[in-house]
Design an enzyme around this catalytic site. Sequence first.
Site, PDB file in Angstrom:
ATOM      1  N   VAL A 192       4.519 -26.646  43.308  1.00 50.12           N
ATOM      2  CA  VAL A 192       3.207 -26.525  43.935  1.00 50.12           C
ATOM      3  C   VAL A 192       2.255 -25.934  42.908  1.00 50.12           C
ATOM      4  O   VAL A 192       2.607 -24.974  42.203  1.00 50.12           O
ATOM      5  CB  VAL A 192       3.254 -25.612  45.177  1.00 50.12           C
ATOM      6  CG1 VAL A 192       1.860 -25.427  45.756  1.00 50.12           C
ATOM      7  CG2 VAL A 192       4.198 -26.186  46.230  1.00 50.12           C
ATOM      8  N   CYS A 193       1.083 -26.515  42.794  1.00 47.97           N
ATOM      9  CA  CYS A 193       0.023 -25.945  41.972  1.00 47.97           C
ATOM     10  C   CYS A 193       0.499 -25.769  40.522  1.00 47.97           C
ATOM     11  O   CYS A 193       1.057 -26.672  39.906  1.00 47.97           O
ATOM     12  CB  CYS A 193      -0.423 -24.632  42.606  1.00 47.97           C
ATOM     13  SG  CYS A 193      -1.954 -23.928  41.973  1.00 47.97           S
ATOM     14  N   THR A 194       0.303 -24.582  39.972  1.00 51.49           N
ATOM     15  CA  THR A 194       0.658 -24.324  38.581  1.00 51.49           C
ATOM     16  C   THR A 194       2.155 -24.112  38.378  1.00 51.49           C
ATOM     17  O   THR A 194       2.601 -23.883  37.243  1.00 51.49           O
ATOM     18  CB  THR A 194      -0.106 -23.091  38.066  1.00 51.49           C
ATOM     19  OG1 THR A 194       0.015 -22.030  39.029  1.00 51.49           O
ATOM     20  CG2 THR A 194      -1.570 -23.425  37.863  1.00 51.49           C
ATOM     21  N   THR A 242      -1.366 -31.057  39.520  1.00 47.91           N
ATOM     22  CA  THR A 242      -1.475 -29.611  39.488  1.00 47.91           C
ATOM     23  C   THR A 242      -2.871 -29.246  39.976  1.00 47.91           C
ATOM     24  O   THR A 242      -3.679 -30.121  40.289  1.00 47.91           O
ATOM     25  CB  THR A 242      -1.204 -29.051  38.080  1.00 47.91           C
ATOM     26  OG1 THR A 242      -1.077 -27.613  38.157  1.00 47.91           O
ATOM     27  CG2 THR A 242      -2.322 -29.402  37.112  1.00 47.91           C
ATOM     28  N   ALA A 275      -0.822 -30.485  44.082  1.00 49.53           N
ATOM     29  CA  ALA A 275      -2.021 -29.799  43.617  1.00 49.53           C
ATOM     30  C   ALA A 275      -2.016 -28.345  44.091  1.00 49.53           C
ATOM     31  O   ALA A 275      -0.969 -27.780  44.367  1.00 49.53           O
ATOM     32  CB  ALA A 275      -3.253 -30.542  44.124  1.00 49.53           C
TER      33      ALA A 275
END
Length: 337
Positions: free
Chosen positions: A109-111, A129, A162
């Site tokens: 998830v994300c970074t 991301t 993202a």
Amino acid sequence: MDPVRRVVVIGYPAAELVDIACVTSALVMANWLHGSAVYDVTVATPGGRPIECGSGLTLQAQATLERLNGPLDTVLVSGGIGHVDAAADHRLVAHVRRLAQESRRVASVCTGAGVLAAAGLLDGRRAATHWFQADDLAATYPAVCFDSEPIYVRDGNVVTSAGVTSALDLTLAFIEEDVDADLARGVARHMVTYLQRPGNQAQMSMFTSAPTASGDVVQRVVDKITADPGADLTTASLADEAGVSEHHLTRLFLHDVGVTPGRFVRRARTESAAHLLVTTGLTMDRIAGRCGFGSAESLRQAFVSRYGVSPSHFRRTQAMRPDGPSDVDALAVEVTG
């Protein structure tokens, strides 16, 4: 009876709590609605220690990362402001790499994608991301094709998403894939969210992220477009109202927004149509008319180009109420909207 799927969510100091909670809450909700355990969900951290999340809240771990062994169904790495330190932690990265080899599916998830990249799990792959971090991650890991646009990206058995709440979209997609669409819809309704945004839907809407204009001309035109996407929005009419030539307006848009006025209008109309599809019961023809498309077919073509799905599919999967708004609701929206 299908075996229970073991899911491990990996956190670390300064991880984002929402990244973790979206996943764990949705999977536990799936168990509850299903009436039996579908998922065995575990939060693991280095040393099994509690972590202070980026929000300042402390999260207790359920397992020690170093002691976990497969086989696992899914291993997922959280993002957060601590992702750079996590990616530089060679022991953490090594254990992520080890668990990935023992898992059916790998996700972030994300970074958290940065940690997967540090483990070499994204080399040669396309990955999603957070839009704000995409350029930095791309510079740090040139072997990875980071994409700042989609909600999530699936590349083989690796799925990256993202920022922050996109973790919920990702988890709903997993539930639908693992069990069925009905369970995913049930989880979405109980969590009061869209049933599921398409993975390639843009992270940022122009209605919530207006471009930064270097002058009043572009800002005035953008405001006009977003306020009434169904109006006469040809480049000629917009330039005439702004008091500049078409060529000059196009040049200003390319500089400030990155696209031509025509492309910006098409995007605004498509996003406006997406909103009406999930909040009203208006027919495709009426939505097309209100959003400036010449026909329902023109709307369909623009929608498929933007989101990768048809308007009818989008409405079917995103509808805010199971039975959809009534004709009275739709009329009220049309009269008062």
